[in-house]
Design a protein around this motif. Structure first.
Motif, PDB file in Angstrom:
ATOM      1  N   LYS A 109       0.817  -1.218   0.000  1.00 51.98           N
ATOM      2  CA  LYS A 109       0.000   0.000   0.000  1.00 51.98           C
ATOM      3  C   LYS A 109       0.851   1.269   0.000  1.00 51.98           C
ATOM      4  N   VAL A 110       2.154   1.095   0.089  1.00 60.00           N
ATOM      5  CA  VAL A 110       3.086   2.222   0.042  1.00 60.00           C
ATOM      6  C   VAL A 110       4.113   1.939  -1.045  1.00 60.00           C
ATOM      7  N   ALA A 111       4.894   2.946  -1.379  1.00 52.59           N
ATOM      8  CA  ALA A 111       5.925   2.756  -2.405  1.00 52.59           C
ATOM      9  C   ALA A 111       6.894   1.661  -1.963  1.00 52.59           C
ATOM     10  N   PRO A 112       7.367   0.858  -2.913  1.00 54.67           N
ATOM     11  CA  PRO A 112       8.291  -0.217  -2.541  1.00 54.67           C
ATOM     12  C   PRO A 112       9.641   0.340  -2.081  1.00 54.67           C
ATOM     13  N   VAL A 113      10.387  -0.507  -1.408  1.00 50.03           N
ATOM     14  CA  VAL A 113      11.729  -0.139  -0.959  1.00 50.03           C
ATOM     15  C   VAL A 113      12.589   0.119  -2.197  1.00 50.03           C
ATOM     16  N   ASN A 114      13.235   1.292  -2.255  1.00 47.88           N
ATOM     17  CA  ASN A 114      14.123   1.580  -3.390  1.00 47.88           C
ATOM     18  C   ASN A 114      15.536   1.104  -3.046  1.00 47.88           C
ATOM     19  N   LYS A 115      16.446   1.194  -3.999  1.00 50.58           N
ATOM     20  CA  LYS A 115      17.788   0.638  -3.786  1.00 50.58           C
ATOM     21  C   LYS A 115      18.546   1.353  -2.674  1.00 50.58           C
ATOM     22  N   GLU A 116      18.344   2.669  -2.525  1.00 54.11           N
ATOM     23  CA  GLU A 116      19.035   3.396  -1.458  1.00 54.11           C
ATOM     24  C   GLU A 116      18.531   2.940  -0.088  1.00 54.11           C
ATOM     25  N   GLU A 117      17.210   2.796   0.044  1.00 57.31           N
ATOM     26  CA  GLU A 117      16.653   2.352   1.325  1.00 57.31           C
ATOM     27  C   GLU A 117      17.099   0.924   1.627  1.00 57.31           C
ATOM     28  N   ALA A 118      17.097   0.052   0.626  1.00 52.96           N
ATOM     29  CA  ALA A 118      17.526  -1.336   0.822  1.00 52.96           C
ATOM     30  C   ALA A 118      18.979  -1.383   1.292  1.00 52.96           C
ATOM     31  N   PHE A 119      19.833  -0.550   0.692  1.00 59.73           N
ATOM     32  CA  PHE A 119      21.237  -0.513   1.085  1.00 59.73           C
ATOM     33  C   PHE A 119      21.371  -0.067   2.537  1.00 59.73           C
ATOM     34  N   VAL A 120      20.655   0.981   2.901  1.00 59.31           N
ATOM     35  CA  VAL A 120      20.736   1.517   4.267  1.00 59.31           C
ATOM     36  C   VAL A 120      20.189   0.502   5.272  1.00 59.31           C
ATOM     37  N   LEU A 121      19.058  -0.133   4.955  1.00 65.62           N
ATOM     38  CA  LEU A 121      18.493  -1.130   5.872  1.00 65.62           C
ATOM     39  C   LEU A 121      19.434  -2.315   6.061  1.00 65.62           C
ATOM     40  N   ALA A 122      20.183  -2.662   5.025  1.00 64.92           N
ATOM     41  CA  ALA A 122      21.116  -3.787   5.118  1.00 64.92           C
ATOM     42  C   ALA A 122      22.247  -3.503   6.107  1.00 64.92           C
ATOM     43  N   GLN A 123      22.475  -2.236   6.445  1.00 64.14           N
ATOM     44  CA  GLN A 123      23.537  -1.876   7.385  1.00 64.14           C
ATOM     45  C   GLN A 123      23.118  -2.110   8.836  1.00 64.14           C
ATOM     46  N   ALA A 124      21.825  -2.191   9.085  1.00 64.39           N
ATOM     47  CA  ALA A 124      21.325  -2.370  10.451  1.00 64.39           C
ATOM     48  C   ALA A 124      21.270  -3.861  10.787  1.00 64.39           C
ATOM     49  N   THR A 125      21.459  -4.167  12.043  1.00 63.96           N
ATOM     50  CA  THR A 125      21.465  -5.571  12.459  1.00 63.96           C
ATOM     51  C   THR A 125      20.105  -6.045  12.963  1.00 63.96           C
ATOM     52  N   ASP A 126      19.177  -5.131  13.183  1.00 61.93           N
ATOM     53  CA  ASP A 126      17.892  -5.523  13.768  1.00 61.93           C
ATOM     54  C   ASP A 126      16.733  -5.362  12.789  1.00 61.93           C
ATOM     55  N   THR A 127      16.982  -5.558  11.507  1.00 63.78           N
ATOM     56  CA  THR A 127      15.915  -5.416  10.513  1.00 63.78           C
ATOM     57  C   THR A 127      15.452  -6.789  10.036  1.00 63.78           C
ATOM     58  N   ARG A 132      11.202  -0.934   7.481  1.00 57.67           N
ATOM     59  CA  ARG A 132      11.222   0.202   6.557  1.00 57.67           C
ATOM     60  C   ARG A 132      11.872   1.370   7.270  1.00 57.67           C
ATOM     61  N   LEU A 133      12.280   2.362   6.495  1.00 57.31           N
ATOM     62  CA  LEU A 133      12.725   3.631   7.073  1.00 57.31           C
ATOM     63  C   LEU A 133      11.504   4.540   7.093  1.00 57.31           C
ATOM     64  N   ALA A 134      11.160   5.063   8.253  1.00 60.15           N
ATOM     65  CA  ALA A 134       9.955   5.888   8.390  1.00 60.15           C
ATOM     66  C   ALA A 134      10.001   7.121   7.497  1.00 60.15           C
ATOM     67  N   CYS A 135      11.199   7.595   7.183  1.00 60.59           N
ATOM     68  CA  CYS A 135      11.326   8.773   6.331  1.00 60.59           C
ATOM     69  C   CYS A 135      11.005   8.454   4.873  1.00 60.59           C
TER      70      CYS A 135
END
Length: 165
Positions: A109-127, A132-135
């Protein structure tokens, strides 16, 4: 000098016009009412790790982070989704600080994860797959009832955790 002509007066209002104007004025005077706003809203519930919940009216088109800010919900997000200076790092999110979890049924129901968000989320250990990034989550009319779970936020700057930068 005495004016020779009188100041023009608006035509007298009919009783119906006066009643309608009074009703309109009362509507605008209601607390919390936004005058002349056609923005659609949806209900979003924020839940922290202590189980505290806050359900708020969210404007369609705002992000989850913007909505949290407008409603004084303690959601950490120092880059505000804009990242660093575009000349230095490129555009888009640059930290994982506003990461959150939303139910999988809302991901479509929201825009899909883009490549920048996917890259940033991959840096976190608790995802996980609901992260998603709320921003980056822009609310749509289909988001009514969305629940946004927020982890405990590490308030230390992200870059302090990155070695060899």
């Amino acid at each position: 000098p005495t004016p020779t002509s009188h100041t023009p007066q608006p035509p007298a209002r009919t009783e119906g016009e006066t009643t309608m104007l009074a009703r309109f004025t009362r509507i605008l005077a209601r607390p919390g009412r936004r005058a002349f706003s056609s923005a659609k809203t949806v209900k979003v519930t924020y839940v922290n790790m202590d189980g505290e919940r806050a359900t708020v009216d969210a404007t369609v088109g705002d992000t989850l982070l913007q909505t949290a800010r407008k409603n004084k919900i303690d959601m950490y997000g120092p880059c505000e989704g804009g990242g660093q200076d575009a000349n230095d790092y490129g555009e888009g999110p640059c930290c994982t600080e506003c990461r959150c979890f939303i139910p999988i049924e809302y991901h479509s129901k929201v825009a899909p994860v883009n490549k920048e968000e996917a890259f940033v989320l991959a840096q976190a250990t608790d995802t996980n797959e609901t992260s998603r990034l709320a921003c980056q989550v822009v609310l749509t009319e289909e988001c009514d009832g969305l629940v946004c779970a927020m982890p405990h936020y590490d308030r230390e700057p992200y870059w302090n955790h990155v070695e060899n930068v």
